[in-house]
Design a protein around this motif. Structure first.
Motif, PDB file in Angstrom:
ATOM      1  N   SER A  17       0.829  -1.199   0.000  1.00 34.75           N
ATOM      2  CA  SER A  17       0.000   0.000   0.000  1.00 34.75           C
ATOM      3  C   SER A  17       0.862   1.247   0.000  1.00 34.75           C
ATOM      4  O   SER A  17       1.811   1.352   0.757  1.00 34.75           O
ATOM      5  CB  SER A  17      -0.893   0.011   1.239  1.00 34.75           C
ATOM      6  OG  SER A  17      -1.499   1.262   1.384  1.00 34.75           O
ATOM      7  N   LYS A  18       0.521   2.186  -0.835  1.00 34.19           N
ATOM      8  CA  LYS A  18       1.207   3.472  -0.821  1.00 34.19           C
ATOM      9  C   LYS A  18       0.439   4.460   0.046  1.00 34.19           C
ATOM     10  O   LYS A  18       0.882   5.574   0.256  1.00 34.19           O
ATOM     11  CB  LYS A  18       1.345   3.995  -2.245  1.00 34.19           C
ATOM     12  CG  LYS A  18       2.258   3.133  -3.066  1.00 34.19           C
ATOM     13  CD  LYS A  18       2.420   3.661  -4.457  1.00 34.19           C
ATOM     14  CE  LYS A  18       3.431   2.816  -5.180  1.00 34.19           C
ATOM     15  NZ  LYS A  18       3.099   2.453  -6.505  1.00 34.19           N
ATOM     16  N   ILE A  19      -0.722   4.059   0.544  1.00 34.45           N
ATOM     17  CA  ILE A  19      -1.576   4.950   1.327  1.00 34.45           C
ATOM     18  C   ILE A  19      -1.318   4.772   2.823  1.00 34.45           C
ATOM     19  O   ILE A  19      -1.098   5.727   3.537  1.00 34.45           O
ATOM     20  CB  ILE A  19      -3.060   4.680   1.029  1.00 34.45           C
ATOM     21  CG1 ILE A  19      -3.338   4.898  -0.449  1.00 34.45           C
ATOM     22  CG2 ILE A  19      -3.951   5.545   1.879  1.00 34.45           C
ATOM     23  CD1 ILE A  19      -4.692   4.407  -0.883  1.00 34.45           C
ATOM     24  N   PHE A  20      -1.365   3.544   3.303  1.00 31.21           N
ATOM     25  CA  PHE A  20      -1.285   3.267   4.734  1.00 31.21           C
ATOM     26  C   PHE A  20       0.146   2.954   5.163  1.00 31.21           C
ATOM     27  O   PHE A  20       0.918   2.376   4.419  1.00 31.21           O
ATOM     28  CB  PHE A  20      -2.196   2.101   5.107  1.00 31.21           C
ATOM     29  CG  PHE A  20      -3.643   2.385   4.853  1.00 31.21           C
ATOM     30  CD1 PHE A  20      -4.349   3.228   5.688  1.00 31.21           C
ATOM     31  CD2 PHE A  20      -4.301   1.822   3.778  1.00 31.21           C
ATOM     32  CE1 PHE A  20      -5.686   3.501   5.450  1.00 31.21           C
ATOM     33  CE2 PHE A  20      -5.631   2.095   3.532  1.00 31.21           C
ATOM     34  CZ  PHE A  20      -6.332   2.939   4.376  1.00 31.21           C
ATOM     35  N   LYS A  21       0.449   3.341   6.408  1.00 37.94           N
ATOM     36  CA  LYS A  21       1.744   3.063   7.007  1.00 37.94           C
ATOM     37  C   LYS A  21       1.503   2.310   8.304  1.00 37.94           C
ATOM     38  O   LYS A  21       0.510   2.557   8.995  1.00 37.94           O
ATOM     39  CB  LYS A  21       2.491   4.356   7.317  1.00 37.94           C
ATOM     40  CG  LYS A  21       2.826   5.176   6.107  1.00 37.94           C
ATOM     41  CD  LYS A  21       3.472   6.480   6.525  1.00 37.94           C
ATOM     42  CE  LYS A  21       3.745   7.341   5.309  1.00 37.94           C
ATOM     43  NZ  LYS A  21       4.260   8.655   5.687  1.00 37.94           N
ATOM     44  N   ILE A  22       2.417   1.434   8.659  1.00 39.97           N
ATOM     45  CA  ILE A  22       2.303   0.718   9.920  1.00 39.97           C
ATOM     46  C   ILE A  22       2.451   1.722  11.056  1.00 39.97           C
ATOM     47  O   ILE A  22       3.334   2.566  11.044  1.00 39.97           O
ATOM     48  CB  ILE A  22       3.358  -0.397   9.998  1.00 39.97           C
ATOM     49  CG1 ILE A  22       3.024  -1.465   8.959  1.00 39.97           C
ATOM     50  CG2 ILE A  22       3.424  -0.988  11.397  1.00 39.97           C
ATOM     51  CD1 ILE A  22       4.024  -2.558   8.833  1.00 39.97           C
ATOM     52  N   GLY A  23       1.554   1.650  12.028  1.00 39.62           N
ATOM     53  CA  GLY A  23       1.546   2.580  13.147  1.00 39.62           C
ATOM     54  C   GLY A  23       0.671   3.795  12.919  1.00 39.62           C
ATOM     55  O   GLY A  23       0.508   4.627  13.803  1.00 39.62           O
ATOM     56  N   GLN A  24       0.065   3.883  11.737  1.00 37.88           N
ATOM     57  CA  GLN A  24      -0.781   5.031  11.393  1.00 37.88           C
ATOM     58  C   GLN A  24      -2.161   4.890  12.030  1.00 37.88           C
ATOM     59  O   GLN A  24      -2.692   3.797  12.149  1.00 37.88           O
ATOM     60  CB  GLN A  24      -0.911   5.092   9.880  1.00 37.88           C
ATOM     61  CG  GLN A  24      -1.556   6.317   9.342  1.00 37.88           C
ATOM     62  CD  GLN A  24      -1.387   6.383   7.836  1.00 37.88           C
ATOM     63  OE1 GLN A  24      -1.541   5.380   7.160  1.00 37.88           O
ATOM     64  NE2 GLN A  24      -1.061   7.537   7.333  1.00 37.88           N
ATOM     65  N   THR A  25      -2.731   6.008  12.434  1.00 39.02           N
ATOM     66  CA  THR A  25      -4.063   5.992  13.032  1.00 39.02           C
ATOM     67  C   THR A  25      -5.117   6.081  11.936  1.00 39.02           C
ATOM     68  O   THR A  25      -4.993   6.869  11.003  1.00 39.02           O
ATOM     69  CB  THR A  25      -4.236   7.151  14.032  1.00 39.02           C
ATOM     70  OG1 THR A  25      -3.872   8.374  13.402  1.00 39.02           O
ATOM     71  CG2 THR A  25      -3.367   6.942  15.257  1.00 39.02           C
ATOM     72  N   VAL A  26      -6.144   5.241  12.058  1.00 36.56           N
ATOM     73  CA  VAL A  26      -7.218   5.173  11.073  1.00 36.56           C
ATOM     74  C   VAL A  26      -8.554   5.027  11.795  1.00 36.56           C
ATOM     75  O   VAL A  26      -8.600   4.746  12.981  1.00 36.56           O
ATOM     76  CB  VAL A  26      -7.029   3.967  10.108  1.00 36.56           C
ATOM     77  CG1 VAL A  26      -5.798   4.133   9.254  1.00 36.56           C
ATOM     78  CG2 VAL A  26      -6.972   2.654  10.854  1.00 36.56           C
ATOM     79  N   LYS A  27      -9.635   5.235  11.043  1.00 34.14           N
ATOM     80  CA  LYS A  27     -10.961   4.898  11.567  1.00 34.14           C
ATOM     81  C   LYS A  27     -11.634   4.002  10.542  1.00 34.14           C
ATOM     82  O   LYS A  27     -11.393   4.104   9.341  1.00 34.14           O
ATOM     83  CB  LYS A  27     -11.790   6.133  11.886  1.00 34.14           C
ATOM     84  CG  LYS A  27     -12.336   6.877  10.702  1.00 34.14           C
ATOM     85  CD  LYS A  27     -13.239   7.999  11.177  1.00 34.14           C
ATOM     86  CE  LYS A  27     -13.761   8.787   9.994  1.00 34.14           C
ATOM     87  NZ  LYS A  27     -14.634   9.884  10.392  1.00 34.14           N
TER      88      LYS A  27
END
Length: 102
Positions: A17-27
């Protein structure tokens, strides 16, 4: 309640994924994969932290569990918004039942 994020600020990009990063906050904006136990008709936004990314889905740490979501079922949020959502959920879960006679 402090939740430790993966790599503590040294976020690395998920390999698929080019969008999400490990440790990133999401809902969450969806119910997740069909094999999970949650009610498929109940779409509730919950805060979470990305743990890992796979070809077709993302593994997210929710408050009390880990759950897989499709990429289009997640939305990136700021850490402040994540904290606000977590506090709101905590506040709503602590309710006092009033039993009284009139």
């Amino acid at each position: 309640m402090k939740i430790r994020t993966a790599n503590d600020g040294n976020e690395r990009i998920c390999r698929c994924s080019k969008i999400f990063k490990i440790g990133q906050t999401v809902k969450t904006t969806g119910t997740g994969l069909d094999g999970d136990k949650f009610d498929k008709n109940k779409k509730v936004s919950k805060p979470g932290i990305v743990l890992d990314c796979y070809d077709f889905f993302v593994l997210v740490q929710l408050e009390h569990s880990k759950k897989c979501f499709f990429y289009n079922q997640l939305e990136i949020i700021s850490k402040k918004e994540y904290q606000d959502m977590s506090r709101k959920k905590l506040k709503n879960s602590i309710r006092v039942l009033h039993h009284g006679t009139h």
